[in-house]
Design a protein around this motif. Structure first.
Motif, PDB file in Angstrom:
ATOM      1  N   SER A   8       0.823  -1.209   0.000  1.00  0.00           N
ATOM      2  CA  SER A   8       0.000   0.000   0.000  1.00  0.00           C
ATOM      3  C   SER A   8       0.856   1.258   0.000  1.00  0.00           C
ATOM      4  CB  SER A   8      -0.928   0.008   1.213  1.00  0.00           C
ATOM      5  OG  SER A   8      -1.846  -1.057   1.155  1.00  0.00           O
ATOM      6  N   ARG A   9       1.993   1.194   0.660  1.00  0.00           N
ATOM      7  CA  ARG A   9       2.890   2.344   0.693  1.00  0.00           C
ATOM      8  C   ARG A   9       3.557   2.574  -0.662  1.00  0.00           C
ATOM      9  NH1 ARG A   9       6.069   0.704   4.279  1.00  0.00           N
ATOM     10  NH2 ARG A   9       8.125   0.587   3.301  1.00  0.00           N
ATOM     11  N   ARG A  12       0.046   3.107  -5.669  1.00  0.00           N
ATOM     12  CA  ARG A  12      -1.296   3.672  -5.735  1.00  0.00           C
ATOM     13  C   ARG A  12      -2.084   2.747  -6.661  1.00  0.00           C
ATOM     14  NH1 ARG A  12      -1.719   9.760  -7.693  1.00  0.00           N
ATOM     15  NH2 ARG A  12      -0.451  10.023  -5.803  1.00  0.00           N
ATOM     16  N   THR A  34       6.352  10.961 -10.471  1.00  0.00           N
ATOM     17  CA  THR A  34       5.493  10.525  -9.375  1.00  0.00           C
ATOM     18  C   THR A  34       4.428   9.567  -9.888  1.00  0.00           C
ATOM     19  OG1 THR A  34       3.843  12.279  -9.656  1.00  0.00           O
ATOM     20  CG2 THR A  34       5.783  12.805  -8.313  1.00  0.00           C
ATOM     21  N   HIS A  39      -2.224   8.559 -13.334  1.00  0.00           N
ATOM     22  CA  HIS A  39      -3.604   8.626 -12.859  1.00  0.00           C
ATOM     23  C   HIS A  39      -4.591   8.426 -14.008  1.00  0.00           C
ATOM     24  CE1 HIS A  39      -7.086   9.818 -10.489  1.00  0.00           C
ATOM     25  NE2 HIS A  39      -7.401  10.670 -11.453  1.00  0.00           N
ATOM     26  N   ARG A  55       4.906   4.488  -6.121  1.00  0.00           N
ATOM     27  CA  ARG A  55       5.190   5.672  -5.312  1.00  0.00           C
ATOM     28  C   ARG A  55       6.634   5.595  -4.815  1.00  0.00           C
ATOM     29  NH1 ARG A  55      -0.105   4.701  -1.493  1.00  0.00           N
ATOM     30  NH2 ARG A  55      -1.564   6.108  -2.532  1.00  0.00           N
ATOM     31  N   GLN A  60       5.084  13.319  -2.947  1.00  0.00           N
ATOM     32  CA  GLN A  60       3.642  13.150  -2.758  1.00  0.00           C
ATOM     33  C   GLN A  60       3.335  12.495  -1.406  1.00  0.00           C
ATOM     34  OE1 GLN A  60       2.220  11.359  -6.512  1.00  0.00           O
ATOM     35  NE2 GLN A  60       1.785  13.417  -7.235  1.00  0.00           N
ATOM     36  N   GLU A  61       2.618  11.366  -1.402  1.00  0.00           N
ATOM     37  CA  GLU A  61       2.197  10.767  -0.133  1.00  0.00           C
ATOM     38  C   GLU A  61       3.379  10.336   0.733  1.00  0.00           C
ATOM     39  OE1 GLU A  61      -0.842   9.275  -3.276  1.00  0.00           O
ATOM     40  OE2 GLU A  61       1.317   9.665  -3.140  1.00  0.00           O
ATOM     41  N   ARG A  62       4.547  10.170   0.147  1.00  0.00           N
ATOM     42  CA  ARG A  62       5.725   9.707   0.881  1.00  0.00           C
ATOM     43  C   ARG A  62       6.773  10.820   1.032  1.00  0.00           C
ATOM     44  NH1 ARG A  62       7.662   3.957  -1.234  1.00  0.00           N
ATOM     45  NH2 ARG A  62       8.617   4.040   0.843  1.00  0.00           N
TER      46      ARG A  62
END
Length: 249
Positions: A8-9, A12, A34, A39, A55, A60-62
């Motif tokens: 999950s990490r 995406r 990224t 997307h 990712r 971004q999320e990290r």
């Protein structure tokens, strides 16, 4: 549970309509890229195909995580995250630096874990036995920025904004170190089919360069040339997705 958290990490995930996963397409971004660049690929490959956009740490999320600076470490981490998801046929698509990463991941999965990929799709990057990337990272930020601008990456525009500079630059520094320290090697073959893609006006990679991927494609090889530069895959998105979908199907 731990392995699920790792996956999950690192990815995406874009499940197919209906949620039943029969195949997975793992997308590996370019240097400084990224997961967001993929997307628009969600749902573009027919029923049963889940898209995994990778990712990388430090963006971004990290964003709060330390960036990876070696191809070996990045390969180690991606393989670890992918193994729990190898219960269905896997295709890898890597653009630029992501193509080299895809090759290394494919070798590791095949040779160390007995996972044979359904396909390796490489874009805008010289073959592993022909790669000759200069160590741009040794020239500091100015050299990295010049290289990004020369390729036409969207990151170049972000670097002109002082507020975004420190958000974008650490990942670029790390990725250009990965690229600059990834040296040519014997070119061990992968068992799966290899499909190569390139823009006809790419300033750093020619169709002849991409054709050399045939040397490491024991399972078959095909080359497609699109109009465009290093980032041809943005304006040629629909054509590229149709080609990929046909190969995955």
């Amino acid at each position: 549970m731990i392995e699920s958290a790792v996956a999950s990490r690192w990815f995406r995930r874009y499940p197919p309509p209906g949620g039943v996963v029969a195949k997975r397409l793992v997308c590996l971004p370019h240097a400084g890229g990224t997961a967001g660049m993929f997307h628009g690929w969600a749902g573009g490959f027919g029923p049963g195909v889940e898209v995994l956009a990778t990712r990388y740490p430090g963006r971004q999320e990290r964003f709060g995580e330390e960036c990876v600076t070696s191809m070996k470490e990045l390969t180690d981490e991606v393989v670890r995250a992918l193994l729990p998801l190898s219960d269905v046929p896997l295709h890898l698509f890597g653009h630029s630096m992501g193509a080299s990463l895809g090759y290394e991941v494919a070798l590791r999965l095949e040779n160390e874990h007995g996972v044979r990929l359904a396909g390796l799709h490489v874009s805008s990057r010289k073959a592993p036995h022909r790669v000759d990337s200069p160590p741009v990272y040794l020239g500091g930020d100015a050299a990295v920025i010049e290289a990004v601008a020369g390729l036409g990456g969207t990151e170049a525009g972000l670097l002109g904004d002082p507020d975004l500079y420190e958000l974008v630059m650490p990942a670029l520094r790390a990725d250009f170190e990965i690229v600059g320290t990834y040296l040519a090697q014997p070119g061990y073959p992968v068992a799966c089919p290899v499909a190569a893609y390139v823009g006809d006006r790419d300033p750093g990679v020619s169709p002849v360069d991409m054709a050399a991927w045939a040397d490491v494609a024991s399972g078959g090889f095909d080359l497609t040339v699109y109009p465009g530069d290093h980032f041809y895959l943005a304006p040629q998105r629909d054509a590229l997705l149709r080609d990929l979908a046909a190969r995955i199907a």
